[in-house]
Design a protein around this motif. Sequence first.
Motif, PDB file in Angstrom:
ATOM      1  N   ILE A 132      72.755  61.170  57.150  1.00 64.29           N
ATOM      2  CA  ILE A 132      72.959  61.408  55.719  1.00 64.29           C
ATOM      3  C   ILE A 132      74.347  60.906  55.349  1.00 64.29           C
ATOM      4  O   ILE A 132      75.327  61.193  56.036  1.00 64.29           O
TER       5      ILE A 132
ATOM      6  N   VAL B  37      76.815  63.373  50.254  1.00 65.40           N
ATOM      7  CA  VAL B  37      75.446  63.842  50.000  1.00 65.40           C
ATOM      8  C   VAL B  37      75.155  65.095  50.828  1.00 65.40           C
ATOM      9  O   VAL B  37      75.429  65.123  52.026  1.00 65.40           O
TER      10      VAL B  37
ATOM     11  N   TYR C 101      78.966  69.005  48.044  1.00 69.52           N
ATOM     12  CA  TYR C 101      79.479  68.370  49.270  1.00 69.52           C
ATOM     13  C   TYR C 101      81.004  68.517  49.341  1.00 69.52           C
ATOM     14  O   TYR C 101      81.560  68.913  50.378  1.00 69.52           O
TER      15      TYR C 101
ATOM     16  N   ILE D 235      82.165  72.055  50.235  1.00 72.10           N
ATOM     17  CA  ILE D 235      82.016  72.375  51.665  1.00 72.10           C
ATOM     18  C   ILE D 235      83.131  71.722  52.482  1.00 72.10           C
ATOM     19  O   ILE D 235      83.791  72.366  53.300  1.00 72.10           O
ATOM     20  N   TRP D 236      83.372  70.446  52.217  1.00 72.69           N
ATOM     21  CA  TRP D 236      84.372  69.737  53.014  1.00 72.69           C
ATOM     22  C   TRP D 236      85.792  70.149  52.650  1.00 72.69           C
ATOM     23  O   TRP D 236      86.683  70.143  53.504  1.00 72.69           O
TER      24      TRP D 236
ATOM     25  N   ASP E 245      74.159  66.059  61.560  1.00 72.00           N
ATOM     26  CA  ASP E 245      74.374  66.221  60.117  1.00 72.00           C
ATOM     27  C   ASP E 245      75.564  67.165  59.914  1.00 72.00           C
ATOM     28  O   ASP E 245      75.396  68.382  59.774  1.00 72.00           O
ATOM     29  N   PRO E 246      76.768  66.591  59.885  1.00 75.12           N
ATOM     30  CA  PRO E 246      77.960  67.444  59.809  1.00 75.12           C
ATOM     31  C   PRO E 246      77.978  68.362  58.592  1.00 75.12           C
ATOM     32  O   PRO E 246      78.392  69.520  58.701  1.00 75.12           O
ATOM     33  N   THR E 247      77.519  67.883  57.443  1.00 78.58           N
ATOM     34  CA  THR E 247      77.571  68.712  56.233  1.00 78.58           C
ATOM     35  C   THR E 247      76.639  69.917  56.365  1.00 78.58           C
ATOM     36  O   THR E 247      77.021  71.048  56.037  1.00 78.58           O
TER      37      THR E 247
ATOM     38  N   LEU F  54      78.126  72.443  58.712  1.00 80.62           N
ATOM     39  CA  LEU F  54      79.183  73.247  58.083  1.00 80.62           C
ATOM     40  C   LEU F  54      78.578  74.339  57.204  1.00 80.62           C
ATOM     41  O   LEU F  54      79.001  75.501  57.244  1.00 80.62           O
ATOM     42  N   ALA F  55      77.592  73.952  56.383  1.00 86.25           N
ATOM     43  CA  ALA F  55      77.011  74.918  55.438  1.00 86.25           C
ATOM     44  C   ALA F  55      76.191  75.987  56.147  1.00 86.25           C
ATOM     45  O   ALA F  55      76.250  77.161  55.780  1.00 86.25           O
TER      46      ALA F  55
ATOM     47  N   TRP G  93      78.817  76.830  60.300  1.00 86.13           N
ATOM     48  CA  TRP G  93      80.259  77.112  60.262  1.00 86.13           C
ATOM     49  C   TRP G  93      80.626  78.104  59.165  1.00 86.13           C
ATOM     50  O   TRP G  93      81.342  79.079  59.420  1.00 86.13           O
ATOM     51  N   MET G  94      80.122  77.887  57.956  1.00 89.42           N
ATOM     52  CA  MET G  94      80.540  78.757  56.850  1.00 89.42           C
ATOM     53  C   MET G  94      80.101  80.212  57.055  1.00 89.42           C
ATOM     54  O   MET G  94      80.895  81.126  56.801  1.00 89.42           O
TER      55      MET G  94
END
Lengths: 55, 399
Positions: free
Chosen positions: A8, A12, A45, A48-49, B129-131, B134-135, B138-139
């Motif tokens: 991804i 996004v 996005y 989160i980052w 899928d790093p995002t 995290l969601a 990690w969060m």
Amino acid sequence: MAEQEGAIKPGVCIPWQEQRKEYPQIMGDEKIVRKVWEEVDTLAYLYIWACLIQF
Amino acid sequence: MSEEMEKLYQERLTRYVTAMRNEKPDRVPIRPFAAEFAAKYAGYTCQEVTHDIDLAFAAMRKCAADFNWDATVGNMVYVWTGLVDAFGMKYYTIPGIDASPDSAFQYLEPPDEENAFMKEDEYDELIADPTAFLANVWMPRISRYVGAKGEPTSYRNNLAWLKGGMAMLTYFQKFGEQNSLLRTESGTVSAIAGIFKAPFDIIADKLRGYRPLCVDIHRQPEKVIAATEALMPHMLFHAMATADPEKKVPITVWLHRGCAPFLSPDAFEKFQWPTLKKIIEDLWAQGHQILFYAEGNWNGNLKYISELPEKSIIFQVDKTDIFAAHREFGDKFCLSGGIPNDLLAFGTPDEVRSYCKKVIDGVARDGGYIMDAGAIFQDDAKIENVKAMTEFTVEYGVY
């Protein structure tokens, strides 16, 4: 260090292609729906980052 | 804004940008990064500026105006309780809550495998899928309120996401207003815009923790490298999304784990440098300079830094030998900082002036130097010493 194939893209959370399946039909201009979806998806996005990088 | 103030702002911007491009301005620019020092100077406690973002901004504006700095950051007490407490972030001690009202906030890094926010067998999930990692993983682990994926939701969970997002929006809106006020009230330049971390550093800081990561680089080095590569495009995106669109002030990379004794030069070359270098090269190719905020002593890494494109970075000197850095790449990069924080905390104004003279004489003769402490300074810096650093540079730093 090429970007991972199929990964991804940065910016996004949920790709439009995935979100598109949520709508049985789009009667008007799909580009408008997609543009707004992607813009707000990028805000999530960045949230989160930013939590990871900045706070 | 008065014409006079705008003229002052433009003079300072030109001075600052000229030095950053490793050229010679009219005098050495002064660009201190003041954190809790600003609170002390303005008469607030650490608790007040950590909780009340408006007081934190007011304190910095007072510093900027009274000290006549060319450039600074609108707020360096970046842990605003309004955000971190709304989301329930576990990794800070907050002044006035679990620390003294007079203590700066502290980051509590996961000390071991048991407490790590990412477990040793979760590299593949992060890389895929790093995002989402995290969601979903990690969060929930870093928040007191957010539930893990698959767990029943809760009122606290739902509000944490909502309040966190709203708080961040508020924070950055206020930051924009702060930058405008710095410009109109005191003609001060907002020194930086945009941020990223080295992928290796972020794994050490927020995901695995430094100690578990040190085990990983021996037991599963390929996974660590793959993770840095997976994080790299996201660091690049975040840096670009938060950067100065006019490309005048730099994006900052805050570096704290790349140097000895945290990493040997060999380990740095293998684990941290490849992705860090690539991000900097990509940002520079798009016209953005990087403030290479090299916390600690980077004497053993200078040869690597030399590989970066000319003018692509401003190298911040903390405990690095500033004269060695100047010899190594003074012809390529602007240097900033180098005035020891402990000197500002424990020295005398005469000692500060003497050290500033040594630095200006040694590295700033041809421009390409910005006066600052070695690192962000807190409330232990003496007001008279910061004043001495500033006033001496205004007098002696003229070209």
